[in-house]
Design a protein around this motif. Structure first.
Motif, mmCIF file in Angstrom:
data_model
loop_
_atom_site.group_PDB
_atom_site.id
_atom_site.type_symbol
_atom_site.label_atom_id
_atom_site.label_comp_id
_atom_site.label_asym_id
_atom_site.label_seq_id
_atom_site.Cartn_x
_atom_site.Cartn_y
_atom_site.Cartn_z
ATOM 1 N N PHE A 1 14.016 -3.344 72.698
ATOM 2 C CA PHE A 1 14.465 -3.095 74.067
ATOM 3 C C PHE A 1 15.869 -3.638 74.270
ATOM 4 O O PHE A 1 16.712 -3.006 74.932
ATOM 5 N N GLN A 2 16.140 -4.818 73.723
ATOM 6 C CA GLN A 2 17.471 -5.392 73.855
ATOM 7 C C GLN A 2 18.532 -4.511 73.185
ATOM 8 O O GLN A 2 19.660 -4.394 73.672
ATOM 9 N N ASP A 3 18.170 -3.863 72.084
ATOM 10 C CA ASP A 3 19.111 -2.977 71.410
ATOM 11 C C ASP A 3 19.410 -1.751 72.269
ATOM 12 O O ASP A 3 20.558 -1.270 72.304
ATOM 13 N N ILE A 4 18.405 -1.254 72.983
ATOM 14 C CA ILE A 4 18.633 -0.118 73.888
ATOM 15 C C ILE A 4 19.580 -0.530 75.019
ATOM 16 O O ILE A 4 20.482 0.223 75.405
ATOM 17 N N LYS A 5 19.394 -1.717 75.549
ATOM 18 C CA LYS A 5 20.283 -2.199 76.604
ATOM 19 C C LYS A 5 21.732 -2.276 76.099
ATOM 20 O O LYS A 5 22.674 -1.952 76.842
ATOM 21 N N LYS A 6 21.885 -2.705 74.864
ATOM 22 C CA LYS A 6 23.228 -2.895 74.318
ATOM 23 C C LYS A 6 23.875 -1.579 73.902
ATOM 24 O O LYS A 6 25.056 -1.322 74.210
ATOM 25 N N ASN A 7 23.128 -0.727 73.219
ATOM 26 C CA ASN A 7 23.712 0.468 72.607
ATOM 27 C C ASN A 7 23.339 1.772 73.295
ATOM 28 O O ASN A 7 23.800 2.834 72.879
ATOM 29 N N ARG A 8 22.474 1.692 74.268
ATOM 30 C CA ARG A 8 22.078 2.858 75.078
ATOM 31 C C ARG A 8 21.751 4.076 74.194
ATOM 32 O O ARG A 8 20.908 3.970 73.304
ATOM 33 N N GLU A 9 22.424 5.206 74.422
ATOM 34 C CA GLU A 9 22.088 6.440 73.699
ATOM 35 C C GLU A 9 22.231 6.304 72.188
ATOM 36 O O GLU A 9 21.607 7.053 71.421
ATOM 37 N N ASN A 10 23.015 5.373 71.734
ATOM 38 C CA ASN A 10 23.255 5.198 70.303
ATOM 39 C C ASN A 10 22.255 4.251 69.635
ATOM 40 O O ASN A 10 22.351 4.012 68.425
#
Length: 618
Positions: free
Chosen positions: A112-121
Motif C-alpha cells: 500500500f505504501q508503494d502505491i501511495k508513493k508511485n501511484r499508477e507506476n
C-alpha cells in the motif's frame, strides 16, 4: 483422527490481555508476550489442549490492520519470543493456531505504501481491489480503493491476483516453518474468495496432513466452507446465539432446532461438521454478561462441551468475568488480566472449577468428540441427548428451570451410569436411567462396565456449589418429593387427535401446556415428536438469520415474495439494498420473519458478506 478432532480450545487476544498500548509506535520491542508464559500451565489445568491466539503480527492498532506479516507486533516482542512461546505450549501438550488476517491489510503495509508513493507506476497497484487514481479517500491520498467493513484503515486485498495469493501462501509457510504452529484461523472467511481459500487449503496440505484451517463465518450454510476443498471448520455463530438466548428465554427448542439443523449439514458424518463452538469471544459480549440468570452459566457450558463440535473458552470467561460491548469500542471485551489475581480460582471459583471439570471430561470421554448425536427429550426447560461411539452411549441432560427435574432417559447397553461431574450413579432399568437434574444445572452420564469406568473416571474438580441467579453459590438442595413427582418427564408419548405430546416442563405443567409452548415457539420444528423419538433432519433450507425466541416480537405479516424465476439481476450486480431484500425474500420461504431476523439482515451492509449469505440458500 487428527489432533483437532479432540481439541478443547482456549482463546487469547494478546494485545488486550497484556495491556499493550492501543497504538503502535513501531519502537523497540516490548516483551509482553513472555508475560503470558504462566498462562500455559493454567490453560492445561482447566482441561484445554489447544490455543487460538491472535492477532500477533505488526499492526498499527487493534491488530487486524496488518503492517508486516512476518514480524511479531513490537508491542508484544520479537519473533524469538513467539517461537519460544509456541515451543513452551507444545512442551505442555497444547497446540497453537494463529490469526490469519488475509482479507485486508493496514495502510502501513509495504504494498500500500508503494502505491501511495508511485501511484499508477506501482507494481502493487493491482494488489488491492478497485484502486482508482481519479478518486480519493478519508486520508486524502488522491486515490480511492475498496475497504473492508466501511473502514479506509483496512484496504481490501485483490484475492484473485496470483501474486497476492502466492505472497499469502508464502506467509503461511513462513509461520509454519519459523514458529512451528499447528494451524490458522482465517479472519473474515465469509468474505474470502473460495478459489483463494482453496489455495490456502492446498498450502495447508503441503505443510502437513494435520495443519488446521478454521474460518470466521457468521451466517449461511456452513458446509459451503467446511469441506475437503476449503476449510476444516468455521466459527459456529448459529449455536452461539442459540445457547444464550435459549436460556434467557427458557427455550430449549431454539437450541435443539439449531443443533438439528447444523448436525444435518454434516450429512453422513456421525460427529457432524466439527464446527468451532463458543459462547463468547473478542467481538461479542461475555456470556456471564449476556445471561439474564447467572446460574445458567452451568447448563450453557455443559452444552458447549457436549454438543457436536469443537469447544472453545475465551480468556477470562472461565473466571465468570463481565464484559459489555461499547458502542464505539471493543476494549471492554479485551481486558488486561493478571493471572495472579486468579491463582486460587480452581479452588474457590465455581465457574473455573466447572470449566476444568468439563475440559477433563471432554478429553476423557471419547464419545463427546467422535460420537453421533440423538435427541432424547425436549421441553422448554429440559433437554436430553445421547452421544454414541465405539459401543458406548453417553447421556447428557440439562435443566434451565429454577426447580430440580426428574428425567427418565434411554440408555446404552451398560447396567450402571455415572455422572462424571458429580460421581452419582444410576441403575439402568428397562433400557432407561432415571436421574434428577438439579435446578439450572446438568449432568454427563457415562456407562460403567464392570467395576470401574476404565479411562473415564469421575472428574474430581466438579463445582461443589450451584450458581444462583445472581451468580453467588449455594449448596445444592434436596428436591421435595411432591415437586419431583410433579416434574417427571416421561419418554412414552400420549397420543390425542393424531398429535404426539411430551409430558414435562415445569412444576404443575400439563401435556397440553407443553404442546402449547411448542406451538408458540417459532424456532421449534413444524412436526411434533415424542421425547423418545429421534430428531429428524430438517427438510427446509438452512436459514441465515437467527430463529425467533418465545416472547419476542410478533412475526412480520407483510406479503412474502420469492426471487425464484423472476430475478432479473445477477446477485453480483445487486446493490446492498437489493441483496438485503433478496435475503429477506428467501428467508420468508422458510417461515415468518421476525423483527430480530429483519434487523440481522438490515444491519449487514457489506456487499461480499451479503453475497455469501444469499448464495448459502442454494
Amino acid at each position: 483422527m487428527a489432533w483437532y478432532d479432540e481439541a478443547v480450545f482456549y482463546h487469547m487476544y494478546p494485545l488486550g490481555l497484556t495491556g499493550a498500548p492501543k497504538t503502535n509506535s513501531y519502537g523497540e520491542p516490548e516483551h509482553r508476550l513472555n508475560t503470558l508464559l504462566p498462562w500455559i500451565t493454567h490453560i492445561r489445568e482447566i482441561g484445554c489442549n489447544a490455543l487460538y491466539i491472535g492477532p500477533l503480527f505488526e499492526s498499527v492498532g487493534h491488530g487486524y490492520e496488518t503492517t508486516d506479516y512476518k514480524k511479531l507486533d513490537s508491542r508484544l516482542g520479537t519473533n524469538e519470543d513467539l517461537s519460544g512461546f509456541v515451543e513452551a505450549c507444545h512442551r505442555q501438550g497444547i497446540r497453537v493456531i494463529l490469526d490469519g488476517v488475509f482479507n485486508h491489510t493496514g495502510r502501513d503495509f509495504f504494498a500500500f505504501q508503494d502505491i501511495k508513493k508511485n501511484r499508477e507506476n506501482s507494481p502493487y497497484r493491482d494488489w488491492y481491489c478497485n484502486v482508482n487514481f481519479w478518486g480519493n479517500n478519508e486520508y486524502n491520498d488522491g486515490f480511492s480503493y475498496e475497504n473492508w467493513g466501511g473502514y479506509d484503515l483496512l484496504a481490501k486485498l485483490n484475492q484473485n491476483n496470483p501474486a497476492v495469493r502466492e505472497y499469502i501462501c508464502d506467509v503461511i509457510r513462513f509461520w509454519a516453518r519459523e514458529f512451528k504452529i499447528d494451524g490458522i484461523r482465517l479472519d473474515a472467511a465469509d468474505v474470502l474468495d473460495f478459489g483463494y481459500m482453496q489455495a490456502l487449503r492446498q498450502t495447508a496440505r503441503d505443510i502437513g496432513p494435520e495443519f488446521w484451517l478454521m474460518g470466521e463465518v457468521i451466517h449461511g450454510d456452513y458446509s459451503r466452507w467446511v469441506n475437503e476443498g476449503t476449510l476444516h471448520s468455521v466459527t459456529n455463530y448459529h449455536l452461539h446465539k442459540a445457547l444464550y438466548s435459549g436460556h434467557n428465554d427458557h427455550n430449549y427448542f431454539e437450541i435443539a432446532h439449531t443443533v438439528r439443523r447444523l448436525y444435518g449439514m454434516g450429512g453422513s458424518q456421525p460427529d457432524g461438521l466439527k464446527l468451532y463452538n463458543f459462547v463468547d469471544n473478542h467481538d461479542v459480549e461475555r456470556i456471564y454478561t449476556k445471561l439474564s440468570n447467572k446460574a445458567h452459566f452451568v447448563p450453557v457450558h455443559i452444552l458447549l462441551y457436549t454438543l457436536p463440535g469443537v469447544p472453545s473458552v475465551y480468556y477470562g470467561s472461565e473466571f465468570g468475568i463481565e464484559g459489555k460491548k461499547d458502542r464505539y469500542s471493543d476494549d471492554s471485551l479485551r481486558p488486561a488480566l493478571s493471572l495472579e489475581d486468579y491463582r486460587d480460582a480452581l479452588t474457590n471459583n465455581d465457574c473455573t472449577r466447572l470449566i476444568a471439570a468439563l475440559g477433563k471430561a471432554r478429553q476423557k470421554v471419547k464419545a463427546l468428540s467422535y460420537g453421533d448425536y440423538k435427541e432424547l427429550v425436549l421441553t422448554n426447560r429440559q433437554y436430553g441427548f445421547a452421544r454414541s461411539y465405539d459401543g458406548k452411549t453417553v447421556v447428557v441432560a440439562v435443566n434451565n428451570d429454577d426447580c430440580d427435574a426428574h428425567m427418565n432417559l434411554p440408555a446404552g447397553n451398560a447396567q450402571i451410569y455415572k455422572d462424571v461431574l458429580t460421581g452419582e450413579t444410576a441403575q439402568v432399568c428397562g433400557g432407561h436411567i432415571g436421574i434428577t437434574v438439579p435446578a439450572n444445572s446438568g449432568g454427563i452420564w457415562i456407562p460403567v462396565f464392570g467395576e470401574s469406568c476404565g479411562e473415564e473416571e469421575p472428574i474430581s474438580c466438579a463445582p461443589q456449589t450451584v450458581l444462583t441467579e445472581d451468580g453467588s453459590g449455594r449448596q445444592p438442595a434436596k428436591e421435595k418429593e411432591e415437586t419431583r413427582k410433579s416434574k417427571e418427564i416421561w419418554e412414552q408419548p400420549e397420543t390425542s387427535g393424531g398429535q404426539e405430546r411430551v409430558h414435562g416442563g415445569h412444576a404443575g405443567e400439563t401435556a397440553a401446556d407443553v404442546t402449547k409452548d411448542r406451538e408458540e415457539e417459532p424456532a421449534a420444528p413444524k412436526k411434533e415428536r415424542s421425547a423418545a423419538e429421534p430428531a429428524e433432519r430438517d427438510e427446509e433450507q438452512p436459514d441465515s438469520g437467527h430463529k425467533a425466541c418465545a416472547d419476542e416480537e410478533q412475526p412480520d405479516t407483510e406479503a412474502k415474495k420469492t426471487d425464484g424465476g423472476s430475478r432479473k439481476k445477477a446477485y453480483e450486480e445487486m446493490t446492498i439494498e437489493e441483496l438485503q431484500q433478496a435475503i429477506l425474500d428467501r428467508m420468508a420461504m422458510n417461515g415468518p420473519i421476525t423483527d430480530r431476523m429483519r434487523r440481522d439482515v438490515m444491519e449487514n451492509v457489506y456487499h461480499n458478506s451479503l453475497l455469501n449469505w444469499i448464495r448459502s440458500f442454494h
